[in-house]
Design an enzyme around this catalytic site. Structure first.
Site: not given
Ligand SMILES: Cc1ncc(COP(=O)(O)O)c(C=O)c1O
Length: 419
Positions: A70, A133, A209, A234
């Site tokens: 992490r 989005y 973005d 994507k």
């Protein structure tokens, strides 16, 4: 703790082109073993210390090393180093003193939320695009607003609206925009927005973005933005095998706070996912160019079709986004939206009958996808707001893949005949 996020672009990568960087940059960064040709997958949650003192020194940041995935992992670090080279090279060439840093996340939304939480606190103002989005819209309106952030929405593709908003809110701490937008493909002039923000909002970070464009087509940091964000789900991954996100920034304070967000909120990627995105990035320039070429052909085909009322594609000269896209993007991207005559029923028929295109949300896969924003990706945006932004019930969005373009055009032709 090793600072796994400040790996900077070295001279070697500054001197090489995009495709060379996509293949080679970062490949050995942070990899304890230098013998594997492909960066290894460190599928481990924790790391071994040589001694208690060694572990304590790593935790104290007194020597480099890994502690716990992490907080850092070699496979993730490799991806971050490659993203520095892809998103940040031109910004670094413009200003060699700039430090480019990337952080990988478990999703695009983890990247976006961490970046926004890094820049904002209760009482701060966020100016953001009014067509973004759906989950980004929810994040701003339902989560950040509840935490005490004032959210002002504007059409960022209209520079007059940007100017009015920054003049009226000189205390704003962040401006967030998508370009091209999902799903309307509107484009915002990033450099012009940055200029207005610098003139009027001294403390605001400009966040873009960059999911639809990818650094192959557009590099927000080069255009003056502070933060570039991507859903690596994507195009960056490109094969539909990962949900992931990446943030790249030239702002050290935002990078440090976003690292804390990633570490303490926990939205970090798995090593395997980071490796898959890295594999995808190696072919990003080839894939992206083919996506653009195919999408352009399809947009030109659709615009002439009598059952199609309107086509949204920045590559069409009549598109309001064309001039800005031509200026700041290398090509026009692989996404096309269109309004079909007959509205939602006709759209449903098209989606249910079309071949080759898979009916699925998401985008940027090697194969073509088709979906209905009003009932799928943007269903969480209120209908009135959706329609004001042009997301009608009849709007269909396609993510054009890298198949043979004739097959895609024929598939659309056959399906449109049935509508
Ligand atoms: C433009 C844009 N930004 C962010 C996201 C969120 O990415 P993720 O699904 O990886 O969280 C998406 C997802 O579709 C998107 O299209």
């Amino acid at each position: 703790m090793e600072d796994s996020h400040s790996k900077n672009l070295d001279d070697f990568y500054l001197a090489h082109g995009f495709a060379t960087r996509a293949l080679h940059a970062g490949e050995h960064v942070g990899q304890p073993q230098h013998t594997s040709h492909t960066g290894a997958i460190y599928q481990t949650s924790t790391f071994v210390f040589e001694s208690a003192a060694h572990g304590a020194e790593i935790f104290a940041g007194e020597r480099p090393g890994y502690m716990y995935t992490r907080l850092g992992n070699p496979s993730v670090k490799l991806l971050e180093a490659k993203m520095n080279a892809l998103e940040g090279r031109e910004a670094k060439q413009k200003n060699p003193d700039v430090r480019v840093s990337s952080l990988a996340f478990s999703s695009g939304m983890a990247a976006i939320s961490s970046a926004l939480l890094a820049a904002l606190q209760a009482g701060d103002t966020l100016i953001m695009g009014n067509v973004v989005y759906g989950a980004t819209e929810n994040l701003a309106q339902k989560i950040l607003a509840k935490l005490g952030v004032k959210v002002i929405e504007i059409d960022t593709s209209d520079l007059n609206q940007v100017e009015d908003a920054v003049k009226a809110n000189p205390e704003a701490k962040a401006i967030f925009l998508e370009t091209p937008t999902n799903p309307m493909l509107a484009c915002t002039d990033i450099a012009a927005v940055c200029k207005l923000v610098r003139e009027h909002c001294a403390e605001a970070a400009v966040m873009v973005d960059n999911t639809f464009a990818t650094p192959y087509l557009q590099r927000p940091l080069e255009l003056g933005a502070d933060v570039s964000l991507s859903s690596s789900t994507k195009y960056l991954c490109g094969h539909g095998t990962v949900v992931g996100g990446v943030m790249t920034t030239t702002n050290d304070a935002i990078k440090d706070r976003a690292f804390t967000m990633a570490a303490d909120l926990g939205g970090v990627p798995s090593p395997f996912d980071a490796w898959l995105v890295n594999m995808g990035l190696k072919t990003l320039p080839l894939r992206m160019q083919r996506h653009c070429d195919n999408a352009h052909t399809i947009a030109q085909y659709l615009v002439k079709h009598d059952k199609v009322e309107k086509v949204y594609y920045p590559g069409l000269p009549e598109s309001p986004a064309h001039e800005v896209a031509k200026r700041q993007m290398k090509d026009f991207g692989g996404m096309v939206s269109f309004d079909i005559a007959g509205g939602v029923e006709a759209g449903r028929k098209l989606m249910d009958t079309i071949e080759i295109f898979t009916l699925a949300v998401s985008l940027g896969c090697v194969d073509s996808l088709i979906q209905h924003p009003a009932s799928m990706t943007h269903a969480c945006v209120p209908k009135a707001k959706r329609e004001k932004a042009g997301v009608t019930d009849g709007l269909v969005r396609i993510s054009v893949g890298i198949e043979d373009v004739d097959d895609l055009v024929n598939a659309l032709e056959d399906a449109l005949k049935k509508v």
